[in-house]
Design a protein around this motif. Structure first.
Motif, PDB file in Angstrom:
ATOM      1  N   ALA A 826      72.653  -3.956  41.059  1.00 41.30           N
ATOM      2  CA  ALA A 826      71.600  -3.300  40.174  1.00 41.30           C
ATOM      3  C   ALA A 826      72.110  -2.072  39.404  1.00 41.30           C
ATOM      4  CB  ALA A 826      70.370  -2.986  40.965  1.00 41.30           C
ATOM      5  N   THR A 827      73.026  -1.393  39.803  1.00 43.54           N
ATOM      6  CA  THR A 827      73.407  -0.226  39.441  1.00 43.54           C
ATOM      7  C   THR A 827      74.262  -0.222  37.960  1.00 43.54           C
ATOM      8  OG1 THR A 827      75.665  -0.315  40.618  1.00 43.54           O
ATOM      9  CG2 THR A 827      73.858   1.089  41.506  1.00 43.54           C
ATOM     10  N   ARG A 828      74.485  -1.655  37.691  1.00 37.45           N
ATOM     11  CA  ARG A 828      75.249  -1.733  36.334  1.00 37.45           C
ATOM     12  C   ARG A 828      74.172  -1.842  35.210  1.00 37.45           C
ATOM     13  NH1 ARG A 828      78.388  -7.299  37.488  1.00 37.45           N
ATOM     14  NH2 ARG A 828      76.487  -7.712  38.637  1.00 37.45           N
ATOM     15  N   ILE A 829      73.082  -2.159  35.530  1.00 33.84           N
ATOM     16  CA  ILE A 829      71.852  -2.031  34.705  1.00 33.84           C
ATOM     17  C   ILE A 829      71.470  -0.558  34.263  1.00 33.84           C
ATOM     18  CG2 ILE A 829      69.348  -2.650  34.315  1.00 33.84           C
ATOM     19  CD1 ILE A 829      69.811  -4.939  36.444  1.00 33.84           C
ATOM     20  N   ASP A 838      78.235   9.020  39.174  1.00 33.64           N
ATOM     21  CA  ASP A 838      78.736   7.655  39.216  1.00 33.64           C
ATOM     22  C   ASP A 838      77.703   6.739  39.664  1.00 33.64           C
ATOM     23  OD1 ASP A 838      80.751   5.890  39.531  1.00 33.64           O
ATOM     24  OD2 ASP A 838      81.085   5.898  41.320  1.00 33.64           O
ATOM     25  N   PRO A 839      77.551   5.526  39.054  1.00 34.27           N
ATOM     26  CA  PRO A 839      76.688   4.668  39.222  1.00 34.27           C
ATOM     27  C   PRO A 839      76.645   4.115  40.995  1.00 34.27           C
ATOM     28  CG  PRO A 839      77.633   3.883  37.318  1.00 34.27           C
ATOM     29  CD  PRO A 839      78.313   5.154  37.876  1.00 34.27           C
ATOM     30  N   THR A 844      74.001   9.309  47.119  1.00 32.37           N
ATOM     31  CA  THR A 844      72.798   8.695  46.801  1.00 32.37           C
ATOM     32  C   THR A 844      72.495   7.383  47.819  1.00 32.37           C
ATOM     33  OG1 THR A 844      72.854   9.338  44.358  1.00 32.37           O
ATOM     34  CG2 THR A 844      71.342   7.515  44.882  1.00 32.37           C
ATOM     35  N   PHE A 845      73.514   6.643  47.871  1.00 29.67           N
ATOM     36  CA  PHE A 845      73.201   5.461  48.680  1.00 29.67           C
ATOM     37  C   PHE A 845      73.226   5.716  50.193  1.00 29.67           C
ATOM     38  CE2 PHE A 845      74.756   2.930  45.094  1.00 29.67           C
ATOM     39  CZ  PHE A 845      74.776   1.766  45.439  1.00 29.67           C
TER      40      PHE A 845
END
Length: 879
Positions: A826-829, A838-839, A844-845
């Motif tokens: 989903a981070t690509r969106i 950075d995505p 964050t994760f």
């Protein structure tokens, strides 16, 4: 009478014990009878009706004597009343299920309605899918959507066969006077055939005639419906009336239809007329025209794109100085109007879909737990003679009542949500005035809520109805749950945590990106500064001396105001996403063969501009009052300009000219200083090469005034208005607000998306916590006897606590693993929406996973602690 019922049950289920059946009869019959007695039914009649409601033989005989339609209606109403009473007897369950459904329906309807009407709804024009925006592109310069020049536009219009019509639309601003207070209006100057191309007739009057466009100034105008209502009170006699724009009389010849105007923020349309002061042949390198077109009948956009690629290549070979590397991008007009809103709103669409799925899963878990807990009740009804379909129908009625309550509350939340969104959304959001609750979306959400409630209500009931009632009645009251349903509940909990993890990661990335933008140094001061935007009427200030005199008087008068430390002006606002640009030549810097021109932002500033905004000079000096109109033109450049043209060289003293040198008549500017880079074109846009020329030498009509104050900048609003009115009573103020408010407004869209996504994440987190708490508490309740036996045999209470916690945490952990994989995809969106992060950001994760595990642990801790505190004697005696 009771003996007759017992004999009937023994006949049906001879292996059921008297004690079991007496307990079930007493509980269910008396519960129904008591409810009827409270409503005034005599005791004997109440018991009779209770037996019939529970499936007694008398009930079925009576039913066969009734008319089928009447009996069906009575049965349905009785089932619904029984379902409502069942909800009242379990207020905690009802509140959780109804609230979860309402959240899912309300949030989904709100966001889907907004996205559909802002991003996806077709434009209000005839054959709107044939309309395209015609952009100039230059990949080497990173320009994907740029404007074009008048010569290029004429060449396109004359050569194309795939577009049946093309029109230029030039935005502008004018001051409307002569009727009430002066007000600034947004204008669009359009070329021939503009209104006809959109295929929407005017509400009143006519479009521009052939002789009024692309010639001398025609003096006609078309009003928007909004301005027609606001300024002229919807008076049809405005047609033929003369109004004053920048002091020039123009005749009103038409009024557009509501909501069918392009661009939508335009107040007045004017003919694109060149007048006496403008040459027909503008420089081909001057890019200032936005262009729209309509595809020819039966022609696809890909075919038209190929034709314009060929046209671009031909123009590049004919005019290499200006067109080298330039191409054309044909983009659907709807996508152009939506612009940067499309991606973040589609992200919200995906997020609310996840919230809806979590809500559905949560309700499913609650209903499964409740349904399996009522297995003995279903068995008692079957033992009393109720048919399997009758029992299942009553359970379905409970699901219908639940979904109806949740849907009604969700519809109310959707109405409130859409209203709140329209009130808090950025004012520049496209088509915001059309946003409302979408009936189709609401209907689909309600159907999904109904299907969820009915399906997950019926599933345990169907399974329980298939089991031998005697077996269920003789079984332990704490062990009647189906292993399959318990496993399904665990899978649903894991799914909730997986979806919640995706939302938390997305919200975390956007929130950190927003913080990065908010904390980034824009290159100029923001605090204690007031920004005032005005535009001088072109005719009354056509002479450079008149504009220069106004600039000097304005700075003199506002600087003298109490509380004002300094003031400066710039010709265009700093955070404009479409600044004035052009190509130039630096003296002594040869053009690279085949390389496209670098487009440079140009502004005119007062001598005190840099000091007022705190923009630090890194070399040379700023323009001064001694740099008069008769002196050699001077300019300050930014660091990006030096990197683009003079890397490794001293820029001070070098000269540049716009376009190409023309010999002795070349108008050269001397670089006198270098200023630190500032985010001129937006806080999230790259810094472009820029030059700042002296407003005393080249004064312009557009003015952005900045005042640095000693206290609250808002206190200077009224004094500044008074100064402007004293200088020119017919001058309209386009905007006046603090620079902090301006910067905050520039981030409004990102703040809105991050805030909504953050709210969805919190809701998903809460729903996941409720889900795992409910399932864990249910498992503990089912295993009370087992736990009591373990404790009686000497098992440590810490062991019991750990076992219960382990079950819940394993479910959450499985969800995190699945959610991590989904989040990576989903981070690509959201990649295009991120700034400075950075995505696949490990922090964050990890943070999202930690939050979910902590919440899961807390949700499991309460039922686990309850299990560890079970007293063995009490647990065993309850069985």
């Amino acid at each position: 009478m009771r003996g007759w019922w017992l004999r009937l049950v023994r006949l049906l289920r001879p292996r059921a014990s008297d004690r079991d059946i007496e307990e079930e009869l007493r509980f269910h019959v008396e519960m129904e009878a008591e409810a009827l007695r409270r409503r005034g039914v005599p005791p004997a009649e109440a018991r009779r009706r209770a037996r019939m409601a529970l499936g007694g033989e008398d009930r079925w005989r009576e039913k066969t004597r009734d008319a089928r339609g009447t009996a069906w209606l009575e049965d349905t109403l009785r089932d619904l009343r029984f379902a409502a009473r069942a909800m009242r007897r379990a207020p905690g369950f009802a509140a959780a299920a109804v609230g979860t459904l309402a959240l899912g329906v309300g949030a989904t309807t709100t966001i889907y309605s907004v996205v559909d009407q802002v991003v996806l709804a077709p434009l209000p024009y005839a054959e709107a899918d044939e309309l395209v925006a015609v952009w100039t592109s230059n990949p080497a310069l990173g320009v994907e959507r740029g404007m074009t020049s008048w010569p290029n536009f004429e060449d396109w219009r004359g050569a194309t066969t795939t577009l049946q019509a093309m029109a230029a639309v030039v935005p502008g601003r004018r001051t409307l006077t002569g009727r009430g207070e002066p007000v600034e209006v947004r204008t669009s100057s359009v070329s021939a055939g503009f209104f006809e191309m959109f295929g929407v007739p005017l509400e009143l009057g006519r479009p521009f005639g052939d002789g009024e466009v692309e010639g001398a100034f025609a003096g006609t105008a078309v009003l928007s419906h909004g301005l027609f209502v606001r300024r002229f009170g919807s008076d049809p006699s405005v047609l033929g009336r003369t109004i004053l724009l920048d002091g020039n009389p123009v005749e009103v010849v038409g009024v557009t239809r509501p909501g069918a105007a392009y661009p939508s923020d335009t107040d007045v349309w004017l003919p694109l007329a060149f007048g006496t002061g403008r040459q027909w042949r503008d420089p081909r390198g001057r890019l200032w025209l936005p262009v729209v077109g309509r595809l020819a009948d039966g022609v696809g956009r890909d075919v038209a794109q190929r034709e314009f690629d060929e046209l671009s290549a031909r123009l590049a070979s004919e005019f290499p100085d200006t067109n080298q590397g330039s191409g054309v991008l044909l983009e659907p007009l709807q996508r152009t109007l939506v612009g940067d809103v499309r991606t973040p709103f589609l992200v919200l669409l995906g997020a609310v879909t996840l919230v809806l799925l979590i809500a559905v899963v949560n309700v499913g878990n609650l209903l499964l737990a409740r349904g399996t807990a009522r297995a003995r009740e279903v068995a008692a009804r079957r033992a009393l003679g109720a048919e399997r379909g009758r029992v299942i129908r009553q359970v379905l009625a409970e699901g219908a009542v639940l979904s109806a309550a949740g849907g009604a509350l969700g519809a109310s939340l959707a109405a409130v949500g859409v209203t709140a969104f329209a009130a808090t959304a950025p004012a520049d959001l496209p088509r915001l005035d059309t946003v409302g609750v979408d009936g189709v979306v609401l209907s689909m959400s309600l159907l999904l809520a109904l299907a969820t409630s009915v399906a997950f209500s019926a599933l345990p009931a169907v399974q329980a109805a298939r089991v031998d009632p005697a077996t269920t009645l003789r079984a332990s009251a704490r062990s009647t749950a189906s292993t399959g349903l318990r496993g399904l509940g665990g899978v649903l909990v894991g799914g909730q945590f997986a979806l919640a993890f995706v939302l938390l990661v997305g919200a975390g990335l956007l929130a950190r990106s927003f913080v990065n933008l908010r904390m980034a140094d824009p290159g100029f001061d923001v605090e204690d500064i007031l920004a005032v935007e005005v535009a001088l009427p072109r005719d009354r200030y056509a002479a450079a001396d008149a504009r220069r005199a106004f600039h000097e008087a304005l700075l003199r008068d506002v600087t003298a105001l109490p509380g004002v430390e300094s003031a400066g002006t710039v010709s265009d606002f700093f955070l404009s996403d479409l600044p004035n640009t052009g190509s130039l030549t630096v003296e002594g810097v040869p053009a690279r063969p085949g390389a496209p021109d670098v487009h440079v932002v140009t502004d005119a500033v007062s001598p005190s501009f840099f000091s007022t905004l705190g923009m630090r000079l890194v070399a040379g000096r700023a323009p001064q009052a001694t740099d008069g109109p008769d002196d050699p033109p001077v300019a300050v450049v930014n660091e990006a300009f030096v990197r683009a043209f003079l890397e490794g060289q001293d820029p001070v003293g070098r000269r540049y000219t716009w376009g190409r040198p023309t010999g002795e008549s070349t108008y050269w500017f001397t670089i006198i200083g270098v200023v630190r880079d500032a985010r001129r074109s937006g806080l999230d846009a790259p810094v472009l090469p820029a030059v700042f020329e002296s407003s005393l030498q080249r004064p312009r009509q557009d003015i952005e005034l900045f005042l640095r104050t000693k206290g609250d900048p808002s206190a200077s609003v009224m004094p500044v208005r008074a100064v402007l009115a004293g200088l020119d009573a017919d001058l309209a103020v386009a905007r006046i607000q603090t620079l902090e408010e301006v910067v905050s407004g520039a981030l409004a869209q990102r703040r809105l998306v991050a805030g909504i996504l953050g709210g969805f994440s919190l809701a998903a987190l809460a729903l996941a916590a409720i889900g795992i708490f409910g399932v864990t508490a249910y498992v503990v309740g089912r295993r009370t006897r087992e736990i009591g036996i373990r404790l009686a045999l000497g098992a440590p209470r810490t062991t019991v606590l750990g076992q219960v916690l382990r079950v819940g945490m394993l479910q959450a952990g499985a969800g995190l693993v699945a959610g991590g994989a989904a989040a990576l995809a989903a981070t690509r969106i959201v990649r295009s929406q991120l700034v400075g992060i950075d995505p696949v950001d490990p922090a964050t994760f990890l943070g999202a996973a930690t939050v979910l595990l902590v919440v899961a642990g807390l949700a499991c801790a309460i039922p686990a602690r309850r299990a560890a505190r079970v007293e063995p004697v009490v647990a065993l005696s309850q069985e």
